[in-house]
Design a protein around this motif. Structure first.
Motif, PDB file in Angstrom:
ATOM      1  N   GLY A  99     -49.157  63.700  51.839  1.00 12.21           N
ATOM      2  CA  GLY A  99     -50.041  63.023  50.895  1.00 12.21           C
ATOM      3  C   GLY A  99     -50.255  61.553  51.180  1.00 12.21           C
ATOM      4  N   ARG A 100     -49.584  61.008  52.200  1.00 12.61           N
ATOM      5  CA  ARG A 100     -49.741  59.586  52.510  1.00 12.61           C
ATOM      6  C   ARG A 100     -50.944  59.362  53.410  1.00 12.61           C
ATOM      7  N   PRO A 101     -51.641  58.249  53.228  1.00 13.47           N
ATOM      8  CA  PRO A 101     -52.759  57.940  54.132  1.00 13.47           C
ATOM      9  C   PRO A 101     -52.243  57.500  55.493  1.00 13.47           C
ATOM     10  N   GLN A 102     -53.022  57.707  56.513  1.00  4.10           N
ATOM     11  CA  GLN A 102     -52.649  57.308  57.866  1.00  4.10           C
ATOM     12  C   GLN A 102     -52.902  55.814  58.045  1.00  4.10           C
ATOM     13  N   ALA A 103     -51.863  55.062  58.367  1.00  2.00           N
ATOM     14  CA  ALA A 103     -52.003  53.632  58.654  1.00  2.00           C
ATOM     15  C   ALA A 103     -51.974  53.440  60.160  1.00  2.00           C
ATOM     16  N   GLU A 104     -52.844  52.571  60.651  1.00  2.00           N
ATOM     17  CA  GLU A 104     -52.925  52.349  62.095  1.00  2.00           C
ATOM     18  C   GLU A 104     -53.012  50.858  62.406  1.00  2.00           C
ATOM     19  N   PRO A 105     -51.871  50.162  62.329  1.00  2.00           N
ATOM     20  CA  PRO A 105     -51.880  48.739  62.692  1.00  2.00           C
ATOM     21  C   PRO A 105     -52.268  48.546  64.154  1.00  2.00           C
ATOM     22  N   LYS A 106     -52.870  47.408  64.445  1.00  2.00           N
ATOM     23  CA  LYS A 106     -53.234  47.082  65.823  1.00  2.00           C
ATOM     24  C   LYS A 106     -51.992  46.595  66.565  1.00  2.00           C
ATOM     25  N   PRO A 107     -52.033  46.612  67.900  1.00  2.00           N
ATOM     26  CA  PRO A 107     -50.846  46.202  68.671  1.00  2.00           C
ATOM     27  C   PRO A 107     -50.315  44.826  68.287  1.00  2.00           C
ATOM     28  N   HIS A 108     -51.210  43.879  67.974  1.00  2.00           N
ATOM     29  CA  HIS A 108     -50.766  42.517  67.644  1.00  2.00           C
ATOM     30  C   HIS A 108     -50.636  42.289  66.140  1.00  2.00           C
ATOM     31  N   GLN A 109     -50.679  43.363  65.346  1.00  2.00           N
ATOM     32  CA  GLN A 109     -50.472  43.259  63.899  1.00  2.00           C
ATOM     33  C   GLN A 109     -49.022  42.870  63.625  1.00  2.00           C
ATOM     34  N   TRP A 110     -48.859  41.820  62.786  1.00  2.00           N
ATOM     35  CA  TRP A 110     -47.501  41.387  62.459  1.00  2.00           C
ATOM     36  C   TRP A 110     -46.918  42.239  61.337  1.00  2.00           C
ATOM     37  N   LEU A 111     -45.635  42.511  61.442  1.00  2.00           N
ATOM     38  CA  LEU A 111     -44.907  43.242  60.420  1.00  2.00           C
ATOM     39  C   LEU A 111     -43.780  42.354  59.895  1.00  2.00           C
ATOM     40  N   TYR A 112     -43.598  42.349  58.587  1.00  2.00           N
ATOM     41  CA  TYR A 112     -42.451  41.666  57.982  1.00  2.00           C
ATOM     42  C   TYR A 112     -41.390  42.710  57.682  1.00  2.00           C
ATOM     43  N   ILE A 113     -40.188  42.468  58.173  1.00  2.00           N
ATOM     44  CA  ILE A 113     -39.094  43.425  58.007  1.00  2.00           C
ATOM     45  C   ILE A 113     -37.922  42.738  57.315  1.00  2.00           C
ATOM     46  N   LYS A 114     -37.525  43.269  56.188  1.00  2.00           N
ATOM     47  CA  LYS A 114     -36.375  42.736  55.454  1.00  2.00           C
ATOM     48  C   LYS A 114     -35.294  43.808  55.418  1.00  2.00           C
ATOM     49  N   VAL A 300     -30.313  48.982  54.260  1.00  2.00           N
ATOM     50  CA  VAL A 300     -31.620  49.353  53.709  1.00  2.00           C
ATOM     51  C   VAL A 300     -32.646  48.425  54.334  1.00  2.00           C
ATOM     52  N   ARG A 301     -33.864  48.924  54.467  1.00  2.00           N
ATOM     53  CA  ARG A 301     -34.882  48.144  55.168  1.00  2.00           C
ATOM     54  C   ARG A 301     -36.264  48.439  54.597  1.00  2.00           C
ATOM     55  N   THR A 302     -37.068  47.409  54.500  1.00  2.00           N
ATOM     56  CA  THR A 302     -38.475  47.570  54.131  1.00  2.00           C
ATOM     57  C   THR A 302     -39.329  46.876  55.194  1.00  2.00           C
ATOM     58  N   ALA A 303     -40.487  47.419  55.483  1.00  2.00           N
ATOM     59  CA  ALA A 303     -41.382  46.842  56.474  1.00  2.00           C
ATOM     60  C   ALA A 303     -42.813  46.950  55.961  1.00  2.00           C
ATOM     61  N   VAL A 304     -43.545  45.838  56.016  1.00  2.00           N
ATOM     62  CA  VAL A 304     -44.922  45.825  55.556  1.00  2.00           C
ATOM     63  C   VAL A 304     -45.768  44.988  56.509  1.00  2.00           C
ATOM     64  N   PRO A 305     -47.034  45.355  56.715  1.00  2.00           N
ATOM     65  CA  PRO A 305     -47.923  44.540  57.544  1.00  2.00           C
ATOM     66  C   PRO A 305     -48.243  43.217  56.850  1.00  2.00           C
ATOM     67  N   VAL A 306     -48.274  42.125  57.600  1.00  2.00           N
ATOM     68  CA  VAL A 306     -48.620  40.787  57.076  1.00  2.00           C
ATOM     69  C   VAL A 306     -49.577  40.117  58.038  1.00  2.00           C
ATOM     70  N   GLY A 307     -50.109  38.969  57.611  1.00  2.00           N
ATOM     71  CA  GLY A 307     -51.094  38.279  58.410  1.00  2.00           C
ATOM     72  C   GLY A 307     -50.517  37.497  59.578  1.00  2.00           C
ATOM     73  N   GLY A 308     -49.225  37.168  59.520  1.00  2.00           N
ATOM     74  CA  GLY A 308     -48.647  36.381  60.601  1.00  2.00           C
ATOM     75  C   GLY A 308     -47.167  36.135  60.336  1.00  2.00           C
ATOM     76  N   PRO A 309     -46.454  35.542  61.305  1.00  2.00           N
ATOM     77  CA  PRO A 309     -45.022  35.281  61.138  1.00  2.00           C
ATOM     78  C   PRO A 309     -44.767  34.311  59.987  1.00  2.00           C
ATOM     79  N   GLY A 310     -43.718  34.543  59.246  1.00  2.00           N
ATOM     80  CA  GLY A 310     -43.375  33.683  58.116  1.00  2.00           C
ATOM     81  C   GLY A 310     -43.942  34.174  56.804  1.00  2.00           C
ATOM     82  N   GLN A 311     -44.914  35.083  56.846  1.00  2.00           N
ATOM     83  CA  GLN A 311     -45.504  35.600  55.618  1.00  2.00           C
ATOM     84  C   GLN A 311     -44.698  36.789  55.108  1.00  2.00           C
ATOM     85  N   ARG A 312     -44.656  36.872  53.763  1.00  2.00           N
ATOM     86  CA  ARG A 312     -43.951  38.008  53.150  1.00  2.00           C
ATOM     87  C   ARG A 312     -44.904  38.820  52.282  1.00  2.00           C
TER      88      ARG A 312
END
Length: 312
Positions: A99-114, A300-312
């Protein structure tokens, strides 16, 4: 003899002795106790996640209270309950993935990982980091400053990066029957042969595939993996708590250490990992490193796409 004479005769008889009265009272109390504390055997199914020992304890408690003859628990029945609970949990996880939508980040898409991590003898640590989907760029805080690191552009994208794992996943067959033989071989970011047997190796491969794809894993492949897990002997699910003390579903195969892959109990997404000692001695040194039930590693870990390094 008229009625009045009968009453006079009864009143004239000597009262019962104190011993007789005491004996009668004790019989009455005994009867009351048996009726008041009798609890019939429960007819509801054992809750998912109860192990054989817990099932036996519940059965023993019911037998002890009811006063019936104890009967040894049926290990086969308990195992069937565990298998049924595992199958239902994995099917729910597969359905949620579909039931989840398919996400397709680009190669240079930044991810924030906590991540929040804990090990015995160490303080619980929280870590914030950033990386691009292809794993080439990464960033972290050091001395209060954001430090950005870039890997050599000529280096091949690691198969353990989110993008490398995504490429591996999207090439896998979506049919669980066809997928399972492949899962015995495919691995990302680990040394081949980590498993002690064929099924353990498949489980280790699946853990790494799901763990290394915090975003963008193809939903249909995720669903197929969860359904393929139902075909690996020994798979179990258990209600556990993550490093933050929150309820989680733990997937594992019994071994010297129970290594759990943690799922969110509501979304069935992968949220963490957990290792719990079984108290068994190591194969090499024949010593017990940690008592049974000791949490030897939790994250435990969460990861979300962000606009650039330093963003949460």
């Amino acid at each position: 003899m008229n009625d009045l004479q009968m009453i006079q005769t009864l009143l004239a008889e000597a009262p019962p002795s104190e011993e007789a009265v005491a004996a009668g009272r004790e019989r009455l109390r005994s009867t009351y106790r048996r009726r008041a504390f009798y609890i019939p055997r429960p007819t509801w199914p054992v809750l998912a996640g109860l192990g054989v020992a817990a099932t036996a304890a519940v059965a023993a408690l019911a037998v002890g209270i009811s006063g019936t003859t104890p009967r040894a628990p049926d290990p086969g029945h308990a195992t069937q309950i565990q298998l049924s609970a595992t199958y239902q949990t994995l099917e729910k996880a597969a359905h949620a993935a579909e039931g989840r939508p398919q996400a397709e980040p680009k190669p240079h898409q930044w991810l924030y990982i906590k991540s929040v991590e804990s090990q015995p003898g160490q303080r619980t640590s929280t870590d914030d980091e950033w990386m691009t989907f292809d794993g080439i760029h990464s960033a972290y805080h050091e001395g209060g400053k954001l430090v950005t690191h870039t890997s050599p552009t000529t280096a091949a994208i690691s198969d353990a990066s989110p993008m490398g794992t995504y490429d591996t996943l999207r090439k896998l067959p979506a049919d669980p029957q066809t997928l399972l033989p492949v899962l015995y071989k495919v691995s990302v970011g680990q040394v081949p042969g980590r498993g002690t047997d064929r099924d353990s190796q498949a489980w280790a491969n699946i853990v790494q595939l799901l763990w290394n794809s915090p975003v963008a894993a193809p939903p249909r492949i995720q669903a197929a993996i969860f359904r393929a897990l139902t075909k690996i002997p020994g798979m179990r699910t258990e209600q556990v708590k993550d490093v933050l003390g929150r309820p989680a579903i733990g997937l594992y195969r019994p071994g010297l250490t129970h290594a759990y892959l943690l799922l969110d109990p509501h979304t069935y997404q992968v949220i963490g990992r957990l290792n719990i000692s079984t108290g068994a001695p190591t194969k090499q040194k024949k010593i017990v490193l940690y008592p049974a039930g000791t949490v030897t590693w939790s994250i435990v870990r969460t990861a979300v796409p962000v606009g650039g390094p330093g963003q949460r």
